[in-house]
Each structure stands twice: as C-alpha cells, then as structure tokens.
Scaffold this motif. Structure first.
Motif, PDB file in Angstrom:
ATOM      1  N   SER A 303       0.874  -1.156   0.000  1.00 46.68           N
ATOM      2  CA  SER A 303       0.000   0.000   0.000  1.00 46.68           C
ATOM      3  C   SER A 303       0.919   1.215   0.000  1.00 46.68           C
ATOM      4  CB  SER A 303      -0.936  -0.007   1.211  1.00 46.68           C
ATOM      5  OG  SER A 303      -1.892   1.019   1.096  1.00 46.68           O
ATOM      6  N   LYS A 338      -4.602   1.352   4.997  1.00 44.52           N
ATOM      7  CA  LYS A 338      -5.709   0.437   4.730  1.00 44.52           C
ATOM      8  C   LYS A 338      -6.677   1.046   3.726  1.00 44.52           C
ATOM      9  CE  LYS A 338      -7.773  -3.463   5.459  1.00 44.52           C
ATOM     10  NZ  LYS A 338      -7.135  -4.732   5.049  1.00 44.52           N
ATOM     11  N   PHE A 339      -6.908   2.347   3.812  1.00 41.00           N
ATOM     12  CA  PHE A 339      -7.816   3.026   2.889  1.00 41.00           C
ATOM     13  C   PHE A 339      -7.315   2.883   1.450  1.00 41.00           C
ATOM     14  CE2 PHE A 339      -8.834   6.848   0.442  1.00 41.00           C
ATOM     15  CZ  PHE A 339     -10.221   6.834   0.499  1.00 41.00           C
ATOM     16  N   GLN A 341      -5.393   0.607   0.227  1.00 43.79           N
ATOM     17  CA  GLN A 341      -5.523  -0.796  -0.165  1.00 43.79           C
ATOM     18  C   GLN A 341      -6.956  -1.125  -0.581  1.00 43.79           C
ATOM     19  OE1 GLN A 341      -4.407  -3.473   2.995  1.00 43.79           O
ATOM     20  NE2 GLN A 341      -3.795  -5.088   1.591  1.00 43.79           N
ATOM     21  N   VAL A 342      -7.931  -0.647   0.193  1.00 43.46           N
ATOM     22  CA  VAL A 342      -9.340  -0.902  -0.111  1.00 43.46           C
ATOM     23  C   VAL A 342      -9.736  -0.219  -1.413  1.00 43.46           C
ATOM     24  CG1 VAL A 342     -11.699  -0.447   0.658  1.00 43.46           C
ATOM     25  CG2 VAL A 342     -10.000  -1.306   2.283  1.00 43.46           C
ATOM     26  N   GLU A 345      -8.419  -2.219  -4.427  1.00 45.58           N
ATOM     27  CA  GLU A 345      -9.217  -3.423  -4.646  1.00 45.58           C
ATOM     28  C   GLU A 345     -10.592  -3.068  -5.228  1.00 45.58           C
ATOM     29  OE1 GLU A 345      -9.315  -5.344  -0.881  1.00 45.58           O
ATOM     30  OE2 GLU A 345      -7.201  -5.971  -0.949  1.00 45.58           O
ATOM     31  N   PHE A 346     -11.184  -1.972  -4.766  1.00 42.45           N
ATOM     32  CA  PHE A 346     -12.496  -1.538  -5.269  1.00 42.45           C
ATOM     33  C   PHE A 346     -12.409  -1.158  -6.746  1.00 42.45           C
ATOM     34  CE2 PHE A 346     -15.440   1.919  -6.224  1.00 42.45           C
ATOM     35  CZ  PHE A 346     -16.658   1.354  -5.869  1.00 42.45           C
ATOM     36  N   LYS A 349     -11.860  -4.288  -8.936  1.00 42.35           N
ATOM     37  CA  LYS A 349     -13.019  -5.186  -8.938  1.00 42.35           C
ATOM     38  C   LYS A 349     -14.173  -4.637  -9.754  1.00 42.35           C
ATOM     39  CE  LYS A 349     -16.211  -7.637  -5.848  1.00 42.35           C
ATOM     40  NZ  LYS A 349     -16.572  -7.928  -4.438  1.00 42.35           N
TER      41      LYS A 349
END
Length: 457
Positions: A303, A338-339, A341-342, A345-346, A349
């Motif tokens: 990240s 973490k933000f 990383q999310v 992935e969003f 996807k």
C-alpha cells in the motif's frame, strides 16, 4: 553501519545485448494456479519492473549460477515458473499458470563497449541497468531474467542484475526468496540469519492492546485513542483526495534533499517548501519475515502513504529525524494505508485493471517522488554458489522524476536513485548529499544509537 550509494539514470547511448535463442515450450499439464492480485494487476498494466543489482565477490561461473537458479529459485517460487494468461478474450482477469521453463531463455550475457568498461566500469554498469528500463519483456515466458556482467568494479569482482516484472512479487517477497535459497557466507552450512524483529508486530495501523477498563479515566483514554485514530484517518484521506519506511531514513532523505536544494538554488530563504511524495508500505505482518524457511512470500502486498517532505535548513541534523518521526508517528496512527488498499481493490473489482491503473498513474503524477525501504539479509549471503558483496534495488515504470530505494544488506544501507535526467542532471551530487547527511546525523546521534533506531523502527 556503512552507507553507500548507487544511481540509475537513462543512458546516453544504447548498449548491445545478446540473448539465448532457445524457445520456451508450454508444459502439457499447465494448470491455473491462482488469479493475480488487484495490486499485481495494476502493476501489470503500468508495466512496472523491479531491478536487483548484486555485486559478486568472485567472477561469474555461469554453469554454477544457472544450476542455482534452476534448483533453488525456480523450485521455491511458483511465480518464477508461471506465465500470465487471460480467462477469455473479453476478460481482463489474468491468471498465473505454471509452465515448463528453459533457464537459458532467461540468461543474458551482454556485449559491453570495451572502451566504456575500461574508462569507467561503474558507469558502464549504471548505464546498462538504466537501459533495461527501455527494453520490453517477452510475455510468452515467465517475466524474469538474469543479466551477467563479468567486469570488475570498485565494489565487486563481477555483477549480476535480476530484472523481473513487479506483478511477480514485491521487493520483500523477492528478499524472502533469496534468503530461503541462499546460505550464510560466514557459515555455508546454515541459512542466513533473519533480520531482527522490530518492536511493532502487526500492521502499522494496528493499535496496541489496552488493559481492561477499570475507571472513568481509562474509559476516556480509550475513547480518545479511537477519536485520534479516526481524525488522523480523515485528514489523510482528505489529503489523498486533494512494510512502512523507516523514520530515520525519512529524516535522512529530508536532510539530503534540503542540502541539495539550497546548494543548487543558492536560496537563503528558509521559507516552507514541501515536496509531495509516495511512501510504499509493506502490509504483511512483521512476523511473516520470520517464516521464510517454511514459506516463501509471493505476490504483492503493498500500500502507500502520501508524505510531505519539507525542505528546510536546521542547525541540528537530528531535527530532520525528529520531524520525520513525529510526522510518521501520526501517519502510523491512521488508517490511510488500509484506505489505499481498499480503494485499489475496489477500483480493480468494479472498474477493471486498466481503469485502476489509469487512476493510480494520474494520482502518482501529482507527486514528485517515490520512496521505499527494503529489509534484506542481515548478513552476507551466498546465492547460487556465489558470495554477494553488495545488493541494491530499484524500479522502473513509475511517473515520478525521482525514485529512491533504501536496501539494508548486512551492516550496509545502500541508496539507489532512479532519476529523470532533465530534472536531475547532477544526480551524483544528490547522492553525495545523502552520504553527507547520514554522516552528519550519525555523528550527532552516535553510531550505536542510530543503528538501533533503524533496526527497531
């Protein structure tokens, strides 16, 4: 602790390269191993590659090194024996599929200009490494290759360069593969000693375990800690809209950039100047480094943080480190990592890797620098039958004009710069500033204390 430096910048002339001509044959029993991670798919779209430069203490024995690649690296890492395929013509979801590997396809012995080598062997190696960023990789075979430069430099008897696509794995997964495949140079009967574990044991945003609540003051402290976490996260997310790297090395970088700027500009005004940078973060638990003997890390678990490098003049060299530690402490107390990383992935996807890579590159172009710190073997190793005198790492394919990588190998921290020559025509001067800055900070803090800070952070 010793600090040395390398530079990688675009060469002034191309160098001829000779490749083995054998074709790779796809294994009849190839099977899909696993889908590529969201981070790997973005790196695949961006075409980012990792380059590891290894100085050897002996001339290259090509048959011995080739045998080590085949019996150690390829055997231990499924990514070294896999190719990328798509599920279908309309699908942009690549899969890792194992295949038969002809090692000779991945061994390159270049013909270098004898006059250039005789005149300045270090520059010949630098130019060759920089030239690799201009060459495409053959996607019909696993995306890695070893380049053997059998020429003597001031730091090594010969040099080996590993170039691999970043989608195969990040720097930490490559280091765990090396450590699992190598032997201690001091004692060839054992594996290399593992790096000392830092004080942190979980993710950088993981909060410390709190004692049971026994009073109203404990309850208020508990509530306040989560308020601080939420506030720091909101602030960092706002900055993003508009593992970790070592705090001490961030301070060293700030000192070196400040020294470079004020010397080159002649500016004596210490007004607030800020450079926006990306700091790459390893999201694995720190304890995962201790399991490399039984499980070699693979893939990309990265990240990033947005970090403002402040250009300033300080009479006390340690002030650069103090400011870096304060700033990084706040970063580590938020969920920014973490933000990011999310979000990655969003995007992959729901919008696909091409859109994710476009947005990430657009975001990266709003920054000036990229910085990372890689923890390598804590002692000298022998890899593929050859003792390694030094290791350096860099990447290519990112849009920033200045990319800095720190690599700890044994008792040495090696700084590698990848630069845009138009922006940094005197990049070797910047390397000198890194050398001066670490020396000043080391003298101010004391060698033992500084080494402890770097290892424990």
């Amino acid at each position: 602790m010793e600090v040395t430096a390398n530079v990688a910048s675009p060469p002034s002339r191309p160098l001829s390269v000779r490749r083995a001509s054998a074709e790779m044959e796809r294994a009849d029993n190839s099977t899909a191993e696993e889908p590529m991670s969201p981070t790997g798919r973005i790196l695949e779209e961006m075409g980012v590659c990792i380059v590891v430069v290894m100085g050897l203490d002996s001339p290259v024995n090509l048959p011995v090194f080739r045998s080590g690649i085949e019996t150690e690296l390829i055997t231990r890492s499924s990514r070294f024996r896999s190719v990328q395929i798509m599920d279908g013509p309309e699908d942009d979801k690549p899969q890792w599929v194992q295949t038969a590997v002809n090692v000779d396809d991945h061994i390159i012995v270049p013909r270098l200009d004898p006059a250039a080598v005789a005149s300045n062997p270090e520059k010949a190696v630098e130019d060759y490494v920089a030239m690799l960023s201009t060459l495409p990789m053959d996607r019909g075979r696993p995306l890695w290759e070893f380049h053997f430069l059998d020429l003597k430099t001031s730091g090594a008897t010969s040099t080996v360069v590993l170039r691999l696509h970043h989608s195969i794995g990040d720097a930490m997964s490559i280091m765990t593969l090396f450590m699992a495949s190598a032997r201690s140079t001091a004692d060839p009967t054992r594996l290399p000693a593992m790096p000392p574990p830092p004080r942190r044991t979980g993710a950088i945003y993981q909060q410390r375990t709190r004692p049971p609540l026994s009073s109203s003051s404990d309850y208020l402290a508990w509530v306040w800690s989560y308020f601080v976490l939420a506030w720091h996260t909101l602030v960092d997310v706002a900055l993003l809209a508009a593992t970790t790297i070592n705090d001490v090395l961030v301070g060293v970088t700030s000192a070196a950039l400040s020294q470079y700027y004020f010397r080159k500009s002649g500016d004596t005004n210490t007004k607030r100047i800020c450079l926006r940078s990306i700091l790459l973060v390893n999201t694995r638990p720190v304890s995962s480094r201790q399991t490399y003997v039984t499980k070699v890390e693979r893939g990309n678990r990265l990240s990033s943080l947005i970090y403002p490098f402040h250009i300033a003049l300080h009479n006390d060299p340690l002030e650069y480190v103090r400011k870096a530690k304060r700033s990084m402490h706040r970063k580590k107390s938020s969920l920014e990592v973490k933000f990011v990383q999310v979000v990655v992935e969003f995007l992959v996807k729901y919008f696909g890797a091409k859109t994710g890579a476009f947005i990430f590159r657009l975001f990266a172009t709003r920054t000036s620098m990229l910085l990372s710190n890689v923890v390598g073997p804590s002692e000298h190793i022998t890899l593929c039958g050859h003792p390694i005198s030094f290791m350096a790492i860099t990447t290519c394919g990112q849009p920033q004009a200045l990319i800095m990588h720190f690599l700890n190998y044994g008792s040495t921290i090696r700084v590698t710069l990848a630069v845009d020559d138009a922006q940094f025509p005197d990049c070797h001067k910047l390397l000198d500033d890194f050398d001066d800055s670490i020396r000043l900070i080391k003298n101010a803090a004391g060698l033992k204390k500084l080494t402890t800070l770097i290892q424990n952070d």
